[in-house]
Design a protein around this motif. Structure first.
Motif, PDB file in Angstrom:
ATOM      1  N   LYS A 243       6.072  43.030  24.088  1.00 21.02           N
ATOM      2  CA  LYS A 243       5.053  42.518  24.998  1.00 21.02           C
ATOM      3  C   LYS A 243       5.710  41.934  26.251  1.00 21.02           C
ATOM      4  O   LYS A 243       6.643  41.139  26.160  1.00 21.02           O
ATOM      5  CB  LYS A 243       4.230  41.436  24.298  1.00 21.02           C
ATOM      6  N   GLY A 244       5.239  42.367  27.409  1.00 18.75           N
ATOM      7  CA  GLY A 244       5.754  41.853  28.672  1.00 18.75           C
ATOM      8  C   GLY A 244       7.008  42.528  29.161  1.00 18.75           C
ATOM      9  O   GLY A 244       7.492  42.228  30.260  1.00 18.75           O
ATOM     10  N   GLN A 245       7.560  43.474  28.396  1.00 16.17           N
ATOM     11  CA  GLN A 245       8.785  44.171  28.810  1.00 16.17           C
ATOM     12  C   GLN A 245       8.407  45.317  29.747  1.00 16.17           C
ATOM     13  O   GLN A 245       7.851  46.318  29.326  1.00 16.17           O
ATOM     14  CB  GLN A 245       9.538  44.715  27.593  1.00 16.17           C
ATOM     15  N   THR A 246       8.746  45.174  31.006  1.00 25.75           N
ATOM     16  CA  THR A 246       8.344  46.167  32.012  1.00 25.75           C
ATOM     17  C   THR A 246       9.464  47.138  32.396  1.00 25.75           C
ATOM     18  O   THR A 246       9.201  48.127  33.082  1.00 25.75           O
ATOM     19  CB  THR A 246       7.849  45.460  33.281  1.00 25.75           C
ATOM     20  N   ASP A 247      10.698  46.867  31.983  1.00 26.97           N
ATOM     21  CA  ASP A 247      11.833  47.715  32.352  1.00 26.97           C
ATOM     22  C   ASP A 247      12.473  48.343  31.121  1.00 26.97           C
ATOM     23  O   ASP A 247      12.488  47.753  30.026  1.00 26.97           O
ATOM     24  CB  ASP A 247      12.899  46.906  33.092  1.00 26.97           C
ATOM     25  N   ASP A 248      13.046  49.543  31.307  1.00 27.91           N
ATOM     26  CA  ASP A 248      13.893  50.130  30.273  1.00 27.91           C
ATOM     27  C   ASP A 248      15.172  49.311  30.192  1.00 27.91           C
ATOM     28  O   ASP A 248      15.734  48.913  31.208  1.00 27.91           O
ATOM     29  CB  ASP A 248      14.245  51.577  30.620  1.00 27.91           C
ATOM     30  N   ILE A 249      15.641  49.078  28.974  1.00 22.35           N
ATOM     31  CA  ILE A 249      16.859  48.291  28.764  1.00 22.35           C
ATOM     32  C   ILE A 249      17.976  49.204  28.286  1.00 22.35           C
ATOM     33  O   ILE A 249      17.816  49.949  27.312  1.00 22.35           O
ATOM     34  CB  ILE A 249      16.612  47.171  27.726  1.00 22.35           C
ATOM     35  N   GLN A 250      19.107  49.166  28.981  1.00 24.66           N
ATOM     36  CA  GLN A 250      20.278  49.964  28.617  1.00 24.66           C
ATOM     37  C   GLN A 250      21.239  49.097  27.803  1.00 24.66           C
ATOM     38  O   GLN A 250      21.629  48.015  28.239  1.00 24.66           O
ATOM     39  CB  GLN A 250      20.982  50.491  29.868  1.00 24.66           C
ATOM     40  N   THR A 251      21.605  49.576  26.633  1.00 23.59           N
ATOM     41  CA  THR A 251      22.495  48.799  25.785  1.00 23.59           C
ATOM     42  C   THR A 251      23.324  49.755  24.928  1.00 23.59           C
ATOM     43  O   THR A 251      23.372  50.956  25.190  1.00 23.59           O
ATOM     44  CB  THR A 251      21.692  47.812  24.912  1.00 23.59           C
ATOM     45  N   ILE A 252      24.003  49.235  23.940  1.00 25.53           N
ATOM     46  CA  ILE A 252      24.795  50.059  23.040  1.00 25.53           C
ATOM     47  C   ILE A 252      24.091  50.155  21.694  1.00 25.53           C
ATOM     48  O   ILE A 252      23.339  49.268  21.299  1.00 25.53           O
ATOM     49  CB  ILE A 252      26.224  49.519  22.861  1.00 25.53           C
TER      50      ILE A 252
END
Length: 310
Positions: A243-252
């Motif tokens: 909820k509220g996450q508007t961006d793609d997150i790049q991680t491992i």
């Protein structure tokens, strides 16, 4: 492992779940499955696998044990206190080679892999109104790096090192996913690390109660950590996962692996494998896994010898 360490480990495991009637006393056809904290995917996956095995009357009864995580699970298997466990592939590699977390133990020669299950994402969670936008911003902050004896702690330390930081550069604490989420909500910590499939229960529930931010890793760090440490891949947490996450997150990402030991009944292992593949679609819905559960996926890149039944 000496007697003092073993007794301490048994105490830690018993305290991990107060609902247990006993600890290390399974008998008959019961199999003990080591998972992780109740707010993480290991525990949820383990409970569903238990239900599937019970419905199919396969592998006897299964007791799902909440534990501190991967390293703890591997030591439980090594000492005969568990029959099955879910662990991170990087921690598994350390266990079979006697490196990293297991440098004092030496190689755990009795550990055997059953199948790679799904890929986990290394998540860094902070309050949305904080000034934490990059890993570098964690310097000087109060940060949970996961439970002791967990793969999360190892992941956190390696990610921090990639940014030139160590545990000494932050006020680190060791908390489970649930405890980390609660501490962030109460303002007791500024951020926490969480390695699990996304969405993760503890993070999803936290996002319903407060505005959160997930921190991405930059391209340089993603490349560097893959070059320096085995088993990592690039993982993306799509916008809208929480909820509220508007961006793609790049991680491992790191593969979660179901493991056993050489003393476990081969027929029980065969039954577990059969149920895993037969019910892969149902199990994958728990993990938001995009890779199909195929024999190739289940066997590729695993850092331990496989059980004969596998």
């Amino acid at each position: 492992m000496n007697r003092k360490k073993l007794m301490l480990l048994i105490l830690i495991v018993c305290l991990a779940d107060f609902s247990l009637a006993g600890c290390g006393d399974s008998s008959g056809d019961e199999l003990t499955l080591g998972t992780g904290g109740k707010g993480g995917t290991y525990y949820k996956y383990g409970k569903e696998l238990k239900k599937i095995l019970a419905d199919e009357k396969a592998a006897g009864s299964v007791h799902v044990q909440s534990t501190a995580g991967s390293a703890s699970n591997l030591r439980l298997l090594s000492n005969g206190l568990a029959d099955l466990a879910i662990v991170q592939n990087d921690t598994l590699k350390d266990a079979v080679e006697g490196t990293g977390e297991f440098s004092e133990d030496g190689p755990l020669a009795e550990i055997r892999a059953i199948a790679g299950l799904y890929t986990e994402s290394c998540q860094i969670v902070a309050a949305k109104n904080s000034d934490i936008r990059t890993v570098s911003d964690l310097k000087g902050k109060r940060v949970s790096i996961g439970s002791k004896e967990s793969g999360v702690q190892s992941n956190a330390e390696q990610i921090l090192a990639t940014y030139g930081l160590s545990a000494k550069d932050i006020e680190s604490v060791n908390l489970s996913f649930d405890a980390s989420a609660s501490a962030l909500k109460r303002g007791k910590i500024d951020a926490f690390f969480c390695t699990a499939s996304a969405p993760t229960t503890a993070v999803s529930e936290l996002a319903e109660d407060m505005d959160i931010r997930l921190v991405s890793l930059d391209k340089r760090s993603l490349s560097q950590i893959q070059q320096k440490y085995d088993g990592y891949s690039v993982a993306e947490i799509p916008a809208g996962t929480y909820k509220g996450q508007t961006d793609d997150i790049q991680t491992i990402g790191i593969k979660a692996v179901l493991v056993t030991n050489t003393d476990t009944d081969p027929d029980a292992v065969t039954a577990v494998i059969t149920s895993l593949f037969k019910n892969s679609d149902k199990l994958q819905t728990l993990t938001a896994q995009t890779d199909e559960m195929t024999p190739k996926y289940a066997s590729s890149g695993i850092a331990a010898p496989f059980a004969k039944a596998a």
